[in-house]
Design a protein around this motif. Structure first.
Motif, PDB file in Angstrom:
ATOM      1  N   LEU A 180     -37.226  13.944  74.761  1.00  0.00           N
ATOM      2  CA  LEU A 180     -37.552  13.736  73.348  1.00  0.00           C
ATOM      3  C   LEU A 180     -36.571  12.746  72.721  1.00  0.00           C
ATOM      4  O   LEU A 180     -36.961  11.847  71.970  1.00  0.00           O
ATOM      5  CB  LEU A 180     -37.494  15.084  72.619  1.00  0.00           C
ATOM      6  N   LEU A 181     -35.296  12.899  73.060  1.00  0.00           N
ATOM      7  CA  LEU A 181     -34.275  11.997  72.534  1.00  0.00           C
ATOM      8  C   LEU A 181     -34.414  10.600  73.135  1.00  0.00           C
ATOM      9  O   LEU A 181     -34.272   9.595  72.434  1.00  0.00           O
ATOM     10  CB  LEU A 181     -32.883  12.552  72.830  1.00  0.00           C
ATOM     11  N   ALA A 182     -34.702  10.541  74.431  1.00  0.00           N
ATOM     12  CA  ALA A 182     -34.796   9.249  75.114  1.00  0.00           C
ATOM     13  C   ALA A 182     -36.006   8.438  74.656  1.00  0.00           C
ATOM     14  O   ALA A 182     -35.965   7.204  74.685  1.00  0.00           O
ATOM     15  CB  ALA A 182     -34.855   9.476  76.626  1.00  0.00           C
ATOM     16  N   GLU A 183     -37.086   9.117  74.220  1.00  0.00           N
ATOM     17  CA  GLU A 183     -38.275   8.398  73.753  1.00  0.00           C
ATOM     18  C   GLU A 183     -37.907   7.497  72.587  1.00  0.00           C
ATOM     19  O   GLU A 183     -38.401   6.378  72.484  1.00  0.00           O
ATOM     20  CB  GLU A 183     -39.372   9.399  73.384  1.00  0.00           C
ATOM     21  N   GLY A 184     -37.073   7.993  71.694  1.00  0.00           N
ATOM     22  CA  GLY A 184     -36.387   7.143  70.734  1.00  0.00           C
ATOM     23  C   GLY A 184     -37.067   6.804  69.426  1.00  0.00           C
ATOM     24  O   GLY A 184     -36.378   6.457  68.467  1.00  0.00           O
ATOM     25  N   GLY A 185     -38.386   6.895  69.324  1.00  0.00           N
ATOM     26  CA  GLY A 185     -39.036   6.443  68.102  1.00  0.00           C
ATOM     27  C   GLY A 185     -39.973   7.441  67.487  1.00  0.00           C
ATOM     28  O   GLY A 185     -40.916   7.065  66.794  1.00  0.00           O
ATOM     29  N   ASN A 186     -39.748   8.725  67.723  1.00  0.00           N
ATOM     30  CA  ASN A 186     -40.718   9.735  67.301  1.00  0.00           C
ATOM     31  C   ASN A 186     -40.306  10.439  66.011  1.00  0.00           C
ATOM     32  O   ASN A 186     -39.157  10.375  65.567  1.00  0.00           O
ATOM     33  CB  ASN A 186     -40.936  10.747  68.431  1.00  0.00           C
ATOM     34  N   LEU A 187     -41.290  11.147  65.446  1.00  0.00           N
ATOM     35  CA  LEU A 187     -41.083  11.843  64.179  1.00  0.00           C
ATOM     36  C   LEU A 187     -40.089  12.990  64.311  1.00  0.00           C
ATOM     37  O   LEU A 187     -39.374  13.318  63.355  1.00  0.00           O
ATOM     38  CB  LEU A 187     -42.428  12.368  63.661  1.00  0.00           C
ATOM     39  N   ALA A 188     -40.004  13.588  65.497  1.00  0.00           N
ATOM     40  CA  ALA A 188     -39.055  14.678  65.697  1.00  0.00           C
ATOM     41  C   ALA A 188     -37.624  14.215  65.427  1.00  0.00           C
ATOM     42  O   ALA A 188     -36.809  14.968  64.867  1.00  0.00           O
ATOM     43  CB  ALA A 188     -39.166  15.231  67.119  1.00  0.00           C
ATOM     44  N   LEU A 189     -37.303  12.990  65.790  1.00  0.00           N
ATOM     45  CA  LEU A 189     -35.963  12.464  65.559  1.00  0.00           C
ATOM     46  C   LEU A 189     -35.696  12.283  64.066  1.00  0.00           C
ATOM     47  O   LEU A 189     -34.565  12.473  63.602  1.00  0.00           O
ATOM     48  CB  LEU A 189     -35.781  11.141  66.297  1.00  0.00           C
ATOM     49  N   GLN A 190     -36.743  11.925  63.311  1.00  0.00           N
ATOM     50  CA  GLN A 190     -36.593  11.813  61.864  1.00  0.00           C
ATOM     51  C   GLN A 190     -36.354  13.186  61.238  1.00  0.00           C
ATOM     52  O   GLN A 190     -35.564  13.327  60.299  1.00  0.00           O
ATOM     53  CB  GLN A 190     -37.833  11.155  61.253  1.00  0.00           C
ATOM     54  N   VAL A 191     -37.034  14.190  61.766  1.00  0.00           N
ATOM     55  CA  VAL A 191     -36.831  15.558  61.279  1.00  0.00           C
ATOM     56  C   VAL A 191     -35.398  15.998  61.549  1.00  0.00           C
ATOM     57  O   VAL A 191     -34.721  16.555  60.675  1.00  0.00           O
ATOM     58  CB  VAL A 191     -37.832  16.518  61.953  1.00  0.00           C
ATOM     59  N   LEU A 192     -34.907  15.736  62.748  1.00  0.00           N
ATOM     60  CA  LEU A 192     -33.526  16.091  63.077  1.00  0.00           C
ATOM     61  C   LEU A 192     -32.539  15.335  62.192  1.00  0.00           C
ATOM     62  O   LEU A 192     -31.526  15.886  61.759  1.00  0.00           O
ATOM     63  CB  LEU A 192     -33.253  15.793  64.552  1.00  0.00           C
ATOM     64  N   GLY A 193     -32.856  14.067  61.905  1.00  0.00           N
ATOM     65  CA  GLY A 193     -32.000  13.290  61.020  1.00  0.00           C
ATOM     66  C   GLY A 193     -31.931  13.888  59.621  1.00  0.00           C
ATOM     67  O   GLY A 193     -30.863  13.923  58.998  1.00  0.00           O
ATOM     68  N   ALA A 194     -33.076  14.377  59.136  1.00  0.00           N
ATOM     69  CA  ALA A 194     -33.108  15.015  57.820  1.00  0.00           C
ATOM     70  C   ALA A 194     -32.300  16.311  57.811  1.00  0.00           C
ATOM     71  O   ALA A 194     -31.763  16.713  56.778  1.00  0.00           O
ATOM     72  CB  ALA A 194     -34.546  15.291  57.405  1.00  0.00           C
ATOM     73  N   LEU A 195     -32.225  16.960  58.967  1.00  0.00           N
ATOM     74  CA  LEU A 195     -31.414  18.172  59.100  1.00  0.00           C
ATOM     75  C   LEU A 195     -29.954  17.846  59.403  1.00  0.00           C
ATOM     76  O   LEU A 195     -29.156  18.748  59.669  1.00  0.00           O
ATOM     77  CB  LEU A 195     -31.977  19.053  60.224  1.00  0.00           C
ATOM     78  N   GLU A 196     -29.628  16.552  59.366  1.00  0.00           N
ATOM     79  CA  GLU A 196     -28.273  16.048  59.634  1.00  0.00           C
ATOM     80  C   GLU A 196     -27.807  16.405  61.040  1.00  0.00           C
ATOM     81  O   GLU A 196     -26.663  16.785  61.273  1.00  0.00           O
ATOM     82  CB  GLU A 196     -27.286  16.560  58.569  1.00  0.00           C
ATOM     83  N   ILE A 197     -28.736  16.287  61.990  1.00  0.00           N
ATOM     84  CA  ILE A 197     -28.442  16.496  63.402  1.00  0.00           C
ATOM     85  C   ILE A 197     -28.651  15.161  64.103  1.00  0.00           C
ATOM     86  O   ILE A 197     -29.776  14.665  64.191  1.00  0.00           O
ATOM     87  CB  ILE A 197     -29.344  17.571  64.024  1.00  0.00           C
ATOM     88  N   ALA A 198     -27.565  14.562  64.603  1.00  0.00           N
ATOM     89  CA  ALA A 198     -27.642  13.242  65.224  1.00  0.00           C
ATOM     90  C   ALA A 198     -28.027  13.360  66.690  1.00  0.00           C
ATOM     91  O   ALA A 198     -27.610  14.300  67.372  1.00  0.00           O
ATOM     92  CB  ALA A 198     -26.295  12.538  65.100  1.00  0.00           C
ATOM     93  N   PRO A 199     -28.820  12.420  67.210  1.00  0.00           N
ATOM     94  CA  PRO A 199     -29.152  12.435  68.639  1.00  0.00           C
ATOM     95  C   PRO A 199     -27.916  12.463  69.533  1.00  0.00           C
ATOM     96  O   PRO A 199     -27.904  13.126  70.571  1.00  0.00           O
ATOM     97  CB  PRO A 199     -29.950  11.137  68.815  1.00  0.00           C
ATOM     98  N   GLU A 200     -26.873  11.733  69.116  1.00  0.00           N
ATOM     99  CA  GLU A 200     -25.641  11.703  69.908  1.00  0.00           C
ATOM    100  C   GLU A 200     -25.008  13.081  70.009  1.00  0.00           C
ATOM    101  O   GLU A 200     -24.442  13.443  71.048  1.00  0.00           O
ATOM    102  CB  GLU A 200     -24.639  10.715  69.295  1.00  0.00           C
ATOM    103  N   GLN A 201     -25.113  13.854  68.934  1.00  0.00           N
ATOM    104  CA  GLN A 201     -24.588  15.221  68.928  1.00  0.00           C
ATOM    105  C   GLN A 201     -25.309  16.085  69.952  1.00  0.00           C
ATOM    106  O   GLN A 201     -24.689  16.844  70.702  1.00  0.00           O
ATOM    107  CB  GLN A 201     -24.752  15.811  67.519  1.00  0.00           C
ATOM    108  N   LEU A 202     -26.632  15.953  70.002  1.00  0.00           N
ATOM    109  CA  LEU A 202     -27.423  16.743  70.950  1.00  0.00           C
ATOM    110  C   LEU A 202     -27.193  16.268  72.384  1.00  0.00           C
ATOM    111  O   LEU A 202     -27.109  17.085  73.305  1.00  0.00           O
ATOM    112  CB  LEU A 202     -28.905  16.641  70.592  1.00  0.00           C
TER     113      LEU A 202
END
Length: 245
Positions: free
Chosen positions: A91-113
């Motif tokens: 999910l993180l590697a795909e890179g351009g999906n809505l799930a990443l925007q949701v995580l960003g809104a929750l202040e969860i960075a891909p790098e953290q995960l």
């Protein structure tokens, strides 16, 4: 013929009565569709992945890509199964999906995960009857929960945002543990996904054919989440004040 009780919210029950709709045939069709989808995903998550990609009906291109990346990562690492940690990594590697925007809104960075996944177990139990590459038990459950989330939200497709909800809801895998530890609590994440979809459609409508940028969507999501959390924060502050008296 067996009877199954269906409970409806008061407002919906009143609306159904007002329209005179017959509930039974509508519920039957909806349940038939849900059962077909559940059977399809159960067949897909138990198949031998060495023989090709799973038949993931109604998955979007991005969701398929995320699952494909998870399978490729597990295969390249020589792991016995595709775990929930690999699904999250995909999910993180795909890179351009809505799930990443949701995580960003929750202040969860891909790098953290990504950092948290580096220390998580990559293999999970329930590998299947042979040595073929398959989804682990927790990963299979996460995909089944993904489809269940689609049904609860009333959508006709399976996107990366639904996969995020499936991972968050699955209790036994490393992927869900990493997400929850980072702050992606199931109820809050579900609200964030719902807000993201409303926000995306709003921005898309206001901008015509131009898709909203990631920054616009994240900003709108954060505003909506703050509005939802404000009553909860006020209640907590009130309780803390009482305890301090």
């Amino acid at each position: 013929m067996p009877k199954i009780n269906v409970y409806l919210p008061d407002e919906l029950a009143d609306a159904v009565r007002a329209t005179g709709l017959s509930v039974s045939p509508i519920c039957q069709r909806a349940l038939e569709h849900a059962v077909r989808q559940a059977n399809a995903i159960q067949a897909a998550v138990t198949q031998d992945l060495d023989g090709g990609e799973p038949a993931l009906a109604r998955f979007t291109d991005r969701a398929r890509s995320a699952v494909r990346l998870a399978i490729e990562q597990a295969r390249e690492a020589g792991e016995p199964n595709v775990s929930t940690a690999r699904l999250l990594a995909g999910l993180l590697a795909e890179g351009g999906n809505l799930a990443l925007q949701v995580l960003g809104a929750l202040e969860i960075a891909p790098e953290q995960l990504t950092a948290a996944l580096a220390g998580a177990p990559s293999a999970e139990p329930e590998q299947g009857p042979d040595s073929a590459l398959r989804f682990s038990g927790p990963a299979a459950r996460a995909l089944e929960l993904t489809v269940a989330e689609v049904g609860m939200l009333g959508h006709n497709y399976v996107g990366c945002e639904h996969l995020l909800l499936g991972l968050v809801a699955e209790p036994g895998g490393a992927g869900g543990e990493v997400l929850r530890a980072a702050g992606a609590e199931p109820k809050l994440t579900r609200r964030a996904v719902a807000a993201a979809l409303v926000g995306y459609n709003y921005l898309r409508a206001s901008q015509g054919t131009t898709p909203p940028s990631a920054g616009q969507l994240t900003s709108l999501l954060q505003q909506q989440l703050q509005q939802q959390l404000q009553p909860l924060v006020a209640r907590i502050e009130s309780l803390e004040a009482r305890l301090g008296d």
